[in-house]
Write a protein that holds these residues in place. Structure first.
Motif, PDB file in Angstrom:
ATOM      1  N   ALA A   1       0.893  -1.352   0.094  1.00 60.15           N
ATOM      2  CA  ALA A   1       0.173  -0.102  -0.052  1.00 60.15           C
ATOM      3  C   ALA A   1       0.657   1.306   0.080  1.00 60.15           C
ATOM      4  O   ALA A   1       0.371   2.178  -0.941  1.00 60.15           O
ATOM      5  N   LYS A   2       1.785   1.442   0.749  1.00 59.73           N
ATOM      6  CA  LYS A   2       2.787   2.469   0.984  1.00 59.73           C
ATOM      7  C   LYS A   2       3.357   2.677  -0.473  1.00 59.73           C
ATOM      8  O   LYS A   2       3.547   4.010  -0.867  1.00 59.73           O
ATOM      9  N   ASP A   3       3.638   1.624  -1.255  1.00 59.81           N
ATOM     10  CA  ASP A   3       4.328   1.871  -2.575  1.00 59.81           C
ATOM     11  C   ASP A   3       3.443   2.118  -3.596  1.00 59.81           C
ATOM     12  O   ASP A   3       3.574   2.694  -4.583  1.00 59.81           O
ATOM     13  N   TYR A   4       2.368   1.522  -3.669  1.00 59.48           N
ATOM     14  CA  TYR A   4       1.318   1.677  -4.847  1.00 59.48           C
ATOM     15  C   TYR A   4      -0.277   2.178  -4.459  1.00 59.48           C
ATOM     16  O   TYR A   4      -0.922   2.761  -5.331  1.00 59.48           O
ATOM     17  N   ASP A   5      -0.661   2.148  -3.205  1.00 66.97           N
ATOM     18  CA  ASP A   5      -1.993   2.444  -3.076  1.00 66.97           C
ATOM     19  C   ASP A   5      -1.934   3.173  -1.615  1.00 66.97           C
ATOM     20  O   ASP A   5      -2.611   2.533  -0.626  1.00 66.97           O
ATOM     21  N   PRO A   6      -1.395   4.417  -1.268  1.00 64.46           N
ATOM     22  CA  PRO A   6      -0.908   4.740   0.068  1.00 64.46           C
ATOM     23  C   PRO A   6      -2.069   5.615   0.523  1.00 64.46           C
ATOM     24  O   PRO A   6      -2.276   6.635   1.147  1.00 64.46           O
TER      25      PRO A   6
ATOM     26  N   GLY B   1     -10.007  -1.730  10.819  1.00 65.10           N
ATOM     27  CA  GLY B   1      -8.905  -2.259  10.985  1.00 65.10           C
ATOM     28  C   GLY B   1      -8.268  -1.991   9.491  1.00 65.10           C
ATOM     29  O   GLY B   1      -9.199  -1.573   8.604  1.00 65.10           O
ATOM     30  N   LEU B   2      -7.090  -2.434   9.324  1.00 63.08           N
ATOM     31  CA  LEU B   2      -6.450  -2.258   8.012  1.00 63.08           C
ATOM     32  C   LEU B   2      -6.951  -3.323   7.026  1.00 63.08           C
ATOM     33  O   LEU B   2      -7.629  -4.251   7.407  1.00 63.08           O
ATOM     34  N   ILE B   3      -7.018  -2.856   5.685  1.00 58.66           N
ATOM     35  CA  ILE B   3      -7.548  -3.707   4.860  1.00 58.66           C
ATOM     36  C   ILE B   3      -6.549  -3.523   3.672  1.00 58.66           C
ATOM     37  O   ILE B   3      -5.876  -2.369   3.399  1.00 58.66           O
ATOM     38  N   ALA B   4      -6.531  -4.632   2.848  1.00 58.19           N
ATOM     39  CA  ALA B   4      -5.435  -4.552   1.770  1.00 58.19           C
ATOM     40  C   ALA B   4      -5.969  -3.843   0.352  1.00 58.19           C
ATOM     41  O   ALA B   4      -7.085  -3.764   0.235  1.00 58.19           O
ATOM     42  N   SER B   5      -5.063  -3.350  -0.094  1.00 51.51           N
ATOM     43  CA  SER B   5      -5.537  -2.560  -1.489  1.00 51.51           C
ATOM     44  C   SER B   5      -6.157  -3.637  -2.428  1.00 51.51           C
ATOM     45  O   SER B   5      -5.703  -4.689  -2.594  1.00 51.51           O
ATOM     46  N   GLY B   6      -7.294  -3.307  -3.089  1.00 51.45           N
ATOM     47  CA  GLY B   6      -7.906  -3.903  -4.295  1.00 51.45           C
ATOM     48  C   GLY B   6      -6.896  -4.558  -5.241  1.00 51.45           C
ATOM     49  O   GLY B   6      -6.892  -5.393  -5.673  1.00 51.45           O
ATOM     50  N   TRP B   7      -5.877  -3.706  -5.620  1.00 52.98           N
ATOM     51  CA  TRP B   7      -4.771  -3.916  -6.541  1.00 52.98           C
ATOM     52  C   TRP B   7      -3.830  -4.939  -6.019  1.00 52.98           C
ATOM     53  O   TRP B   7      -3.301  -5.763  -6.867  1.00 52.98           O
TER      54      TRP B   7
END
Length: 148
Positions: A28-33, A50-56
């Motif tokens: 996420a920090k690299d591609y979907d921050p 809570g945290l969730i992952a980027s769909g990408w």
């Protein structure tokens, strides 16, 4: 798998792939921050809890599983795209993701007989059998000329 091994109705499964919090945040920090992917404290107070992952990132995990289960060593060389992609449930740190890929159509191009076209549906499920990805994908394969 080779192109000739795919057939409509076929189901290919792979996984699980366990997503760590460290990997989720790094991607996420690299591609979907966006904050709900990168800031655990802020994300805890969000609608997601809570945290969730980027769909990408979810798509990238599916791609990794598809390559391992079916495309590695094949004639696959490209994709013209994804017809649709949906993320019906969020992916969370620690989720164990499982791929189910359904082959919809397998054909040679009418204009380019050395081009194989595979249409398939990729779905990812977490350890609770919740669908977290639903995508319809086209893959291209470089084939030998058809015998006359």
């Amino acid at each position: 798998m080779r192109f000739a091994e795919f057939h409509p109705g076929q189901v290919i499964e792979a996984g699980p792939y366990v997503l760590s919090e460290e990997e989720l945040v790094r991607f996420a920090k690299d591609y979907d921050p966006q904050w709900f992917h990168t800031d655990a404290e802020a994300a805890a107070g969000s609608a997601f809890g809570g945290l969730i992952a980027s769909g990408w990132h979810t798509c990238a995990i599916a791609m990794r599983l598809v390559v391992a289960a079916a495309l590695e060593g094949s004639e696959s060389f490209a994709s013209p795209g994804i017809e649709r992609v949906r993320w019906p449930s969020p992916v969370r740190p620690g989720d164990a993701l499982r791929l189910v890929a359904d082959v919809i159509e397998v054909r040679r191009s009418g204009k380019r007989p050395t081009l194989g076209i595979l249409l398939w549906r990729w779905r990812l499920f977490n350890q609770r059998d919740q669908m977290v990805l639903d995508a319809e994908v086209t893959s291209l394969f470089r084939l030998e000329a058809a015998a006359n």
